[in-house]
Design a protein around this motif. Structure first.
Motif, PDB file in Angstrom:
ATOM      1  N   THR A 147      -6.328  -3.330   4.422  1.00 50.43           N
ATOM      2  CA  THR A 147      -8.221  -2.689   4.013  1.00 50.43           C
ATOM      3  C   THR A 147      -8.464  -2.087   2.379  1.00 50.43           C
ATOM      4  N   VAL A 148      -9.228  -3.121   1.638  1.00 47.90           N
ATOM      5  CA  VAL A 148     -10.026  -3.008   0.140  1.00 47.90           C
ATOM      6  C   VAL A 148     -10.891  -1.702   0.126  1.00 47.90           C
ATOM      7  N   VAL A 149     -10.807  -0.771  -0.628  1.00 48.88           N
ATOM      8  CA  VAL A 149     -11.546  -0.322  -0.616  1.00 48.88           C
ATOM      9  C   VAL A 149     -12.508  -0.008  -1.845  1.00 48.88           C
ATOM     10  N   ASP A 150     -13.599  -0.212  -2.519  1.00 46.91           N
ATOM     11  CA  ASP A 150     -14.789   0.252  -3.610  1.00 46.91           C
ATOM     12  C   ASP A 150     -14.643   1.386  -3.710  1.00 46.91           C
ATOM     13  N   ALA A 151     -13.848   1.821  -5.131  1.00 46.70           N
ATOM     14  CA  ALA A 151     -14.194   3.247  -5.564  1.00 46.70           C
ATOM     15  C   ALA A 151     -15.392   3.468  -5.250  1.00 46.70           C
ATOM     16  N   ASP A 152     -15.933   3.187  -6.135  1.00 47.67           N
ATOM     17  CA  ASP A 152     -17.246   3.346  -6.062  1.00 47.67           C
ATOM     18  C   ASP A 152     -18.445   3.254  -5.360  1.00 47.67           C
ATOM     19  N   ARG A 153     -18.597   3.029  -4.123  1.00 48.71           N
ATOM     20  CA  ARG A 153     -19.527   2.739  -2.626  1.00 48.71           C
ATOM     21  C   ARG A 153     -18.412   3.478  -1.612  1.00 48.71           C
ATOM     22  N   PHE A 154     -17.075   3.919  -1.982  1.00 47.23           N
ATOM     23  CA  PHE A 154     -16.474   4.392  -0.531  1.00 47.23           C
ATOM     24  C   PHE A 154     -17.458   5.342  -0.077  1.00 47.23           C
ATOM     25  N   VAL A 194      -5.385  -0.777  -0.769  1.00 47.21           N
ATOM     26  CA  VAL A 194      -6.205  -1.544  -2.603  1.00 47.21           C
ATOM     27  C   VAL A 194      -6.725  -0.365  -2.181  1.00 47.21           C
ATOM     28  N   LEU A 195      -7.071   0.769  -3.464  1.00 48.53           N
ATOM     29  CA  LEU A 195      -7.987   1.118  -3.901  1.00 48.53           C
ATOM     30  C   LEU A 195      -8.308   0.540  -5.571  1.00 48.53           C
ATOM     31  N   TRP A 196      -9.976  -0.054  -5.107  1.00 47.70           N
ATOM     32  CA  TRP A 196     -10.296  -0.749  -6.162  1.00 47.70           C
ATOM     33  C   TRP A 196     -10.869   0.206  -7.113  1.00 47.70           C
ATOM     34  N   SER A 197     -11.002   0.063  -8.588  1.00 42.49           N
ATOM     35  CA  SER A 197     -12.175   0.041  -9.494  1.00 42.49           C
ATOM     36  C   SER A 197     -11.786   0.081 -10.437  1.00 42.49           C
ATOM     37  N   ARG A 198     -12.848   0.369 -11.362  1.00 40.25           N
ATOM     38  CA  ARG A 198     -13.458  -0.123 -12.657  1.00 40.25           C
ATOM     39  C   ARG A 198     -12.837   0.672 -13.907  1.00 40.25           C
ATOM     40  N   PRO A 199     -12.945   0.181 -15.406  1.00 35.52           N
ATOM     41  CA  PRO A 199     -12.629   0.627 -16.716  1.00 35.52           C
ATOM     42  C   PRO A 199     -14.116   1.859 -16.614  1.00 35.52           C
ATOM     43  N   ASP A 200     -14.713   2.175 -15.889  1.00 32.87           N
ATOM     44  CA  ASP A 200     -15.608   3.357 -16.486  1.00 32.87           C
ATOM     45  C   ASP A 200     -15.225   3.430 -14.855  1.00 32.87           C
TER      46      ASP A 200
END
Length: 426
Positions: A147-154, A194-200
């Protein structure tokens, strides 16, 4: 390298198993799921990704695409007799896996699920579906559920109170699932997140999401991605593919406690993300429980587990909370309510768990409820739950008197078969 995971001690699948490995990829953020799928395709040129567009499913229209790292292989639109997720799984998704396994020997498969499809539905269908008379699991091996989790939206999706229909994501007219319900089901059934994040992405927010995921699915391996702005596709593939993490014998989330498996982890740090486990042998008073449900879950993001109410002592009740709504349903009979010869209808694990914790009066009847949230008042919630249990005086009245208690749940949890249970009660 942009990819990291916590330590694991997984047992790799046997090298003698030549079935293509299927990685099931789910998630509620299409962008993060697509990026993860693309990274896995880049890492393995023989990997095939299968995706279904359910935009037109309510009209019986289904679009299926199959692609590799070099480009599309199939792009087909079909009509379904019945436009629903279960029909899609049986009529197209699973037959496609079998067909590709036969026409592309040596290639593994990546099944990319639409946002509204829960991975447990795939696992359940694959265990019972046949294609041309052959069980699906004889042709392919379901290796891992990622499962892919978007850290900014979860967190926003988890606290949302809207339904799938509010976002035009419902799979059918009678699909009333909440967004938060689907999100937690995707995470809880996973063996890898999968904890998906971005540089910011804020570091504290990322840490909070990681802790929350661990509270929701302590059995899952977490893989952090893209915090540096550069993604190591090969490293990601190594951490999530051909891991052999999927256990087809593991029950669904609401059946874990019946088999003696943990449904919550103890708080071991000072995070504001907390979890608590409430356990008791004593039954709930149906009216008091009904009246307190909203207050019990007021500050929780997720609730799950099993319970029993005094007025219906034969029935195992599943408890679930997400997205602002409480759901109670039946998980069948307590073993204490069944003749011994019918115990074999349940799993060996459940029978062992019952034997190990058997109570002379209650049998295997027990409540195990987990609540997960932000700044939960453990003491207050525990006191509230205790107030909903039978008092000593009510308990002394015994099984024969309890069915006469006021019960707003009367008739809500029918069991599929009738048995004589008097001889199995204390």
């Amino acid at each position: 390298m942009g990819v990291s995971a916590n330590p694991i001690t997984d047992t790799l699948p046997s090298s003698l198993d030549h079935r293509p490995a299927v990685t099931v990829l789910s998630g509620f953020s299409p962008g993060a799921v697509h990026a993860t799928a693309q990274a896995l395709l880049i890492a393995e040129d023989r990997l095939l990704a299968i995706q279904h567009d359910l935009t037109g499913i309510r009209d019986g229209i289904l679009r299926r695409t199959v692609r590799s790292a070099t480009g599309p292989i199939e792009d087909v639109t079909t009509e379904l007799v019945h436009g629903c997720v279960s029909c899609t799984l049986r009529e197209d998704v699973l037959p496609t896996l079998v067909r590709l396994a036969r026409t592309h020997p040596g290639s593994d498969l990546l099944l990319v699920l639409p946002p509204a499809v829960e991975p447990e539905a795939v696992a359940s269908a694959s265990e019972h579906c046949t294609v041309d008379g052959t069980p699906v699991t004889e042709v392919v091996r379901f290796d891992s559920y990622v499962t892919v989790v978007d850290a900014d939206r979860f967190l926003d999706d988890l606290i949302a109170t809207d339904d799938l229909s509010d976002r035009d994501l419902h799979a059918a007219g009678d699909d009333h699932r909440a967004v938060a319900e689907v999100v937690v089901h995707q995470v809880e059934f996973s063996d890898t997140v999968v904890l998906w994040s971005r540089p910011d992405t804020d570091a504290l927010d990322l840490s909070r999401v990681g802790t929350l995921i661990h509270r929701l699915a302590p059995w899952s391996i977490q893989v952090s991605v893209a915090t540096t702005g550069r993604l190591d596709c090969t490293g990601l593939s190594t951490l999530v593919r051909r891991t052999g993490r999927h256990d087809p014998r593991r029950p669904g989330m609401l059946g874990l406690a019946l088999e003696g498996r943990p449904i919550a982890v103890a708080d071991t740090d000072s995070s504001d993300v907390t979890s608590m486990l409430f356990e008791t042998r004593r039954p709930f008073h149906p009216q008091r429980l009904h009246d307190a449900l909203e207050e019990i879950t007021e500050h929780a993001l997720r609730g799950r587990g099993q319970l029993w109410i005094a007025s219906q002592p034969d029935t195992v009740l599943a408890f679930e909370f997400a997205g602002g709504g409480v759901t109670l349903g039946t998980l069948g009979y307590w073993l204490a309510a069944l003749p011994a010869e019918r115990w074999t209808e349940t799993s060996d694990e459940r029978q062992i768990a019952a034997d190990l914790s058997w109570d002379p009066y209650y049998g295997d009847r027990r409540t195990a409820l987990a609540l997960i949230g932000l700044h939960l008042d453990h003491t207050g919630v525990t006191a509230l739950l205790n107030d909903c249990l039978l008092t000593d005086a009510e308990l002394a009245d015994g099984f024969d008197a309890w069915p006469h208690l006021p019960d707003p749940f009367a008739g809500c949890f029918p069991l599929t078969d009738a048995i004589t249970t008097e001889e199995n009660r204390p």
